[in-house]
Write a protein that holds these residues in place. Structure first.
Motif, short mmCIF file in Angstrom:
data_model
loop_
_atom_site.label_atom_id
_atom_site.label_comp_id
_atom_site.label_asym_id
_atom_site.label_seq_id
_atom_site.Cartn_x
_atom_site.Cartn_y
_atom_site.Cartn_z
N HIS A 318 13.87 66.67 -47.57
CA HIS A 318 14.48 67.30 -46.28
C HIS A 318 15.61 68.04 -46.33
O HIS A 318 15.24 68.47 -47.21
N ARG A 319 16.46 68.57 -45.60
CA ARG A 319 16.85 69.95 -45.44
C ARG A 319 18.27 69.76 -45.97
O ARG A 319 18.71 68.21 -46.00
N VAL A 320 18.36 70.46 -46.68
CA VAL A 320 20.50 70.97 -47.35
C VAL A 320 20.84 71.54 -47.21
O VAL A 320 19.77 73.16 -46.86
N ASP A 321 21.60 71.96 -47.12
CA ASP A 321 23.07 72.62 -46.33
C ASP A 321 22.81 73.86 -48.17
O ASP A 321 22.91 73.15 -48.64
N ALA A 322 22.79 75.12 -48.01
CA ALA A 322 22.68 76.34 -48.53
C ALA A 322 22.74 76.99 -47.69
O ALA A 322 22.99 78.02 -46.68
N LEU A 323 23.51 77.93 -48.69
CA LEU A 323 24.52 79.21 -48.16
C LEU A 323 23.60 80.25 -48.59
O LEU A 323 22.57 80.09 -49.04
N ASP A 324 23.05 81.15 -46.56
CA ASP A 324 22.39 81.88 -46.70
C ASP A 324 23.10 83.61 -47.23
O ASP A 324 23.56 83.74 -46.66
N THR A 325 22.58 83.26 -48.96
CA THR A 325 23.02 84.74 -49.25
C THR A 325 22.92 86.45 -49.18
O THR A 325 23.21 86.91 -48.79
N LYS A 326 21.13 86.08 -48.56
CA LYS A 326 20.37 87.17 -48.71
C LYS A 326 21.04 87.91 -46.30
O LYS A 326 21.19 88.83 -46.12
N ARG A 327 21.33 87.11 -45.55
CA ARG A 327 22.38 86.68 -44.59
C ARG A 327 23.31 87.81 -44.93
O ARG A 327 23.97 88.54 -44.05
N ALA A 329 24.32 89.08 -47.33
CA ALA A 329 24.81 90.39 -48.53
C ALA A 329 24.60 91.41 -46.86
O ALA A 329 24.94 92.36 -47.03
N ALA A 330 23.40 90.96 -46.10
CA ALA A 330 23.08 91.99 -44.90
C ALA A 330 24.32 92.43 -43.69
O ALA A 330 24.99 93.05 -43.55
N HIS A 332 27.40 90.98 -44.52
CA HIS A 332 29.30 91.42 -45.05
C HIS A 332 29.10 92.08 -46.16
O HIS A 332 29.45 91.37 -47.21
N PRO A 333 28.27 93.12 -46.05
CA PRO A 333 28.26 93.35 -47.56
C PRO A 333 29.22 93.59 -48.52
O PRO A 333 29.27 93.16 -49.82
N ASP A 334 30.45 93.71 -47.97
CA ASP A 334 31.58 94.12 -48.89
C ASP A 334 32.19 92.85 -49.77
O ASP A 334 32.71 92.90 -51.06
N GLU A 335 31.81 91.60 -48.61
CA GLU A 335 32.48 90.39 -49.47
C GLU A 335 31.11 89.88 -50.07
O GLU A 335 31.33 89.94 -51.53
N PHE A 336 29.61 89.93 -50.18
CA PHE A 336 29.21 89.67 -51.53
C PHE A 336 29.20 90.51 -52.40
O PHE A 336 28.74 89.86 -53.48
N ARG A 337 29.40 91.37 -52.52
CA ARG A 337 29.21 91.94 -53.48
C ARG A 337 30.67 91.91 -54.73
O ARG A 337 31.06 91.66 -55.28
N ALA A 338 31.96 91.80 -53.88
CA ALA A 338 33.39 91.42 -53.66
C ALA A 338 33.18 89.69 -55.15
O ALA A 338 34.21 89.33 -55.82
N HIS A 339 32.23 89.14 -54.83
CA HIS A 339 32.12 87.36 -55.44
C HIS A 339 30.41 87.56 -55.85
O HIS A 339 30.40 86.21 -56.43
N ARG A 340 30.22 88.59 -56.15
CA ARG A 340 29.53 88.43 -57.16
C ARG A 340 29.56 88.13 -58.68
O ARG A 340 30.08 88.95 -59.09
N ALA A 341 28.64 87.88 -59.46
CA ALA A 341 29.43 87.78 -61.20
C ALA A 341 28.42 88.96 -61.61
O ALA A 341 28.09 89.62 -61.00
N ARG A 342 29.48 89.05 -62.84
CA ARG A 342 28.56 90.23 -63.16
C ARG A 342 27.73 90.19 -64.00
O ARG A 342 27.74 89.15 -64.82
N ARG A 343 27.02 91.27 -65.04
CA ARG A 343 25.82 90.30 -65.59
C ARG A 343 26.10 92.17 -66.69
O ARG A 343 26.12 93.28 -66.34
N LEU A 344 25.72 91.60 -67.82
CA LEU A 344 25.89 92.50 -68.83
C LEU A 344 24.03 92.77 -68.92
O LEU A 344 23.75 91.85 -69.70
#
Length: 352
Positions: A318-327, A329-330, A332-344
């Protein structure tokens, strides 16, 4: 020269009111920044799951938002704790035969004003007109029942002793509602040695706040979470660090990662040997007792199931609601970056 009239009026043997009850949240949080309260003792001592000494320091130093969001678990627990508090206080009074009255606001130690307390209730002995002790109220999960049956656990015990240190009382009562249907009541006698130890340790921490000497960064999950959202990222910014500080940390990082990998490999080898011993059996016994189990009760292997039974897989897909992160990022790149987690990321072979 200080006159008698200028002496603060104590409302407990050693406590004075520094802020009245009924302040709005912002005012109350501002008062909390003038010292250390009972709910912060465990965090300062590195014994809290949700806050670290560094976070308490940054809050007291005014380097964090005054009314920042709480951990969801803490926020929910605080809501139910406050909702149940009047009922627990009433039942405590009924079962103990003691009278309780509400707190007077925020208290401070008459000589050490950085020692703060927000007491849930004050307790009056029979026939007395003034309180002789305090009541600390807790609401806890039923999973903690066994721990509370043995006495007051470490965190609440430290908070209670801090309140004894601030107020000067000789004993306190702790009433804990476990699982919503089991009330346990404990009397806590003042331990002078513990009080002195707490005052010394927290006094040193508070002096660090005044001197702007932050505590060391520790390895707690609370500090990890704090650092993850503490800084606004300056894109592509470079910090030129002291090699004497960084290189030993990088060396230690590589050593620990190598040890982690060795441990994982060794553990996998032992597990595989145990699985080979079990074979087709789910239960393995030695000396008449269950030694270990290897049951087919883990997560479903969806890929293997879909390959073996595509008809059933299609029926239960069945289909589930999921955030289209690729879209996102394409578009709203600023919002996408602002909410990304930081990786060491530490290279396996340091360029340094």
């Amino acid at each position: 020269m200080t006159t008698t009239a200028e002496q603060p009026t104590t409302v407990t043997p050693m406590g004075v009111v520094v802020a009245p009850a009924g302040l709005d949240r912002e005012q109350w949080l501002t008062v909390r920044r003038t010292g250390i309260g009972g709910s912060e003792v465990a965090a300062v001592l590195g014994m809290s799951k949700y806050a670290s000494p560094l976070e308490v320091y940054l809050d007291k130093a005014g380097e964090l938002p005054l009314d920042r969001p709480q951990h969801p678990d803490l926020e929910e627990a605080a809501f139910w704790g406050l909702a149940h508090e009047p009922v627990i206080a009433r039942v405590f009074a009924e079962r103990s035969g003691l009278r309780v009255v509400e707190g007077l606001g925020t208290l401070a130690h008459v000589e050490r004003r950085w020692m703060l307390a927000n007491v849930d209730r004050f307790v009056l002995d029979e026939g007395e007109s003034t309180p002789s002790s305090l009541l600390e109220i807790k609401t806890r999960s039923a999973y903690q029942l066994d721990e509370w049956l043995l006495g007051v656990p470490d965190g609440p015990a430290l908070q209670t002793h801090w309140y004894l240190a601030v107020t000067g009382y000789r004993h306190a009562h702790v009433a804990a509602l476990l699982g919503g249907n089991r009330l346990l009541i404990h009397r806590v006698e003042r331990d002078e040695g513990l009080v002195e130890h707490l005052v010394a340790l927290l006094g040193e921490f508070w002096q660090g706040v005044l001197d702007r000497r932050p505590p060391a960064v520790d390895g707690s999950e609370a500090t990890e979470e704090l650092l993850g959202h503490l800084y606004d990222v300056n894109v592509d910014a470079v910090t030129v660090a002291d090699p004497a500080e960084v290189l030993p940390l990088l060396t230690r990082h590589h050593e620990l990662k190598a040890r982690e990998q060795r441990t994982a490999d060794e553990l996998r080898e032992v597990d595989n040997q145990l699985k080979a011993i079990a074979g087709e059996a789910e239960i393995v016994k030695t000396q008449g007792a269950v030694a270990f189990t290897w049951k087919q009760n883990g997560p479903l292997s969806t890929k293997r199931f879909a390959a073996a039974r595509p008809d059933l897989a299609q029926q239960y897909t069945h289909r589930v609601d999921a955030l289209d992160t690729k879209r996102l990022a394409a578009e709203h790149p600023d919002e996408f970056r602002a909410h990304r987690a930081r990786r060491l990321v530490v290279p396996k072979e340091s360029a340094a």
